[in-house]
Design a protein around this motif. Structure first.
Motif, PDB file in Angstrom:
ATOM      1  N   MET A  40       0.814  -1.330  -0.158  1.00 37.21           N
ATOM      2  CA  MET A  40       0.027   0.154   0.019  1.00 37.21           C
ATOM      3  C   MET A  40       0.982   1.358  -0.062  1.00 37.21           C
ATOM      4  N   LEU A  41       1.755   1.418   0.885  1.00 33.64           N
ATOM      5  CA  LEU A  41       2.318   2.637   1.034  1.00 33.64           C
ATOM      6  C   LEU A  41       3.433   2.706  -0.250  1.00 33.64           C
ATOM      7  N   GLY A  42       4.149   1.644  -0.669  1.00 39.85           N
ATOM      8  CA  GLY A  42       5.098   1.650  -1.886  1.00 39.85           C
ATOM      9  C   GLY A  42       4.435   1.939  -3.085  1.00 39.85           C
ATOM     10  N   GLY A  43       3.326   1.196  -3.242  1.00 38.49           N
ATOM     11  CA  GLY A  43       2.626   1.487  -4.501  1.00 38.49           C
ATOM     12  C   GLY A  43       2.204   3.031  -4.594  1.00 38.49           C
ATOM     13  N   SER A  44       1.353   3.320  -3.521  1.00 40.66           N
ATOM     14  CA  SER A  44       0.906   4.755  -3.686  1.00 40.66           C
ATOM     15  C   SER A  44       1.839   5.727  -3.532  1.00 40.66           C
ATOM     16  N   LEU A  45       3.069   5.673  -2.999  1.00 41.98           N
ATOM     17  CA  LEU A  45       4.079   6.592  -2.996  1.00 41.98           C
ATOM     18  C   LEU A  45       4.649   6.756  -4.349  1.00 41.98           C
ATOM     19  N   ILE A  46       5.153   5.505  -4.812  1.00 41.35           N
ATOM     20  CA  ILE A  46       5.684   5.472  -6.284  1.00 41.35           C
ATOM     21  C   ILE A  46       5.008   6.063  -7.329  1.00 41.35           C
ATOM     22  N   GLY A  47       3.527   5.475  -7.350  1.00 39.66           N
ATOM     23  CA  GLY A  47       2.413   6.014  -8.298  1.00 39.66           C
ATOM     24  C   GLY A  47       2.350   7.197  -8.037  1.00 39.66           C
ATOM     25  N   LEU A  88       0.149  15.773  -6.602  1.00 45.86           N
ATOM     26  CA  LEU A  88       0.629  14.654  -6.051  1.00 45.86           C
ATOM     27  C   LEU A  88      -0.362  13.983  -5.111  1.00 45.86           C
ATOM     28  N   LEU A  89      -0.677  14.844  -4.024  1.00 48.00           N
ATOM     29  CA  LEU A  89      -1.336  14.201  -2.886  1.00 48.00           C
ATOM     30  C   LEU A  89      -2.813  13.505  -3.264  1.00 48.00           C
ATOM     31  N   THR A  90      -3.448  14.465  -4.240  1.00 44.35           N
ATOM     32  CA  THR A  90      -4.723  13.984  -4.767  1.00 44.35           C
ATOM     33  C   THR A  90      -4.503  12.290  -5.438  1.00 44.35           C
ATOM     34  N   GLU A  91      -3.433  12.350  -6.114  1.00 41.45           N
ATOM     35  CA  GLU A  91      -3.074  11.107  -6.936  1.00 41.45           C
ATOM     36  C   GLU A  91      -2.853   9.855  -5.634  1.00 41.45           C
ATOM     37  N   ILE A  92      -1.892  10.482  -4.778  1.00 44.47           N
ATOM     38  CA  ILE A  92      -1.591   9.370  -3.761  1.00 44.47           C
ATOM     39  C   ILE A  92      -2.940   8.658  -3.265  1.00 44.47           C
ATOM     40  N   SER A  93      -3.477   9.580  -2.832  1.00 42.49           N
ATOM     41  CA  SER A  93      -4.873   9.038  -2.040  1.00 42.49           C
ATOM     42  C   SER A  93      -5.819   8.203  -3.110  1.00 42.49           C
ATOM     43  N   LYS A  94      -5.923   8.844  -4.220  1.00 42.78           N
ATOM     44  CA  LYS A  94      -6.747   7.869  -5.377  1.00 42.78           C
ATOM     45  C   LYS A  94      -5.922   6.555  -5.378  1.00 42.78           C
ATOM     46  N   ILE A  95      -4.558   6.565  -5.811  1.00 43.79           N
ATOM     47  CA  ILE A  95      -3.887   5.127  -5.921  1.00 43.79           C
ATOM     48  C   ILE A  95      -4.119   4.298  -4.585  1.00 43.79           C
ATOM     49  N   ALA A  96      -4.136   4.753  -3.251  1.00 47.21           N
ATOM     50  CA  ALA A  96      -4.315   3.988  -2.328  1.00 47.21           C
ATOM     51  C   ALA A  96      -5.535   3.181  -2.207  1.00 47.21           C
ATOM     52  N   GLY A  97      -6.657   3.977  -2.763  1.00 42.66           N
ATOM     53  CA  GLY A  97      -7.953   3.465  -2.814  1.00 42.66           C
ATOM     54  C   GLY A  97      -8.121   2.202  -3.732  1.00 42.66           C
ATOM     55  N   ARG A  98      -7.387   2.312  -4.912  1.00 39.81           N
ATOM     56  CA  ARG A  98      -7.239   1.455  -5.877  1.00 39.81           C
ATOM     57  C   ARG A  98      -6.281   0.191  -5.814  1.00 39.81           C
ATOM     58  N   VAL A  99      -5.491   0.430  -4.943  1.00 40.00           N
ATOM     59  CA  VAL A  99      -4.349  -0.614  -4.625  1.00 40.00           C
ATOM     60  C   VAL A  99      -4.632  -1.613  -3.306  1.00 40.00           C
ATOM     61  N   ARG A 100      -5.658  -1.184  -2.692  1.00 39.53           N
ATOM     62  CA  ARG A 100      -5.937  -1.768  -1.277  1.00 39.53           C
ATOM     63  C   ARG A 100      -6.173  -3.284  -1.686  1.00 39.53           C
TER      64      ARG A 100
END
Length: 113
Positions: free
Chosen positions: A23-30, A41-53
């Motif tokens: 979760m952390l790695g995928g969201s931050l690298i994404g 940046l921060l909006t996309e990190i939040s969106k990616i975290a929801g999709r990677v869960r």
């Protein structure tokens, strides 16, 4: 990946931290990739975290085939101990993913309007 020969408690902690790391790695690298392409940046990190869960949970339990096999063994062979262990491993992976999602939510502050 959780194998049948691995002790339970190391597998339990591995499951938590693998989901946490995915979760952390995928969201931050994404998020870094989104920043390079000009996205917020921060909006996309939040969106990616929801999709990677869900993928973090699947990666932590080692795919679905071992889990399905252990559930089958628990139901058909009367091995409720194996069934309970698999349930706890899945719960641990869900906890790791949720913990990482909370940390990402705190860092990005996307829930505050």
């Amino acid at each position: 990946m959780v194998t049948l020969n691995e002790a339970f408690f190391p597998a339990f902690f591995n499951s938590f931290f693998i989901a946490f790391g995915v979760m952390l790695g995928g969201s931050l690298i994404g998020g870094l990739a989104a920043f390079i392409t000009g996205e917020p940046l921060l909006t996309e990190i939040s969106k990616i975290a929801g999709r990677v869960r869900i993928w973090a949970i699947v990666a932590a339990i080692g795919g679905t085939f071992d889990t399905v096999y252990n559930f089958e063994k628990g139901f058909l062979d009367g091995g409720t101990r194996d069934l309970f262990k698999q349930f706890l491993l899945i719960l641990s992976a869900m906890g790791g993913a949720k913990t990482a999602a909370l940390i990402i939510s705190w860092l990005t502050q996307e829930h505050i309007s």
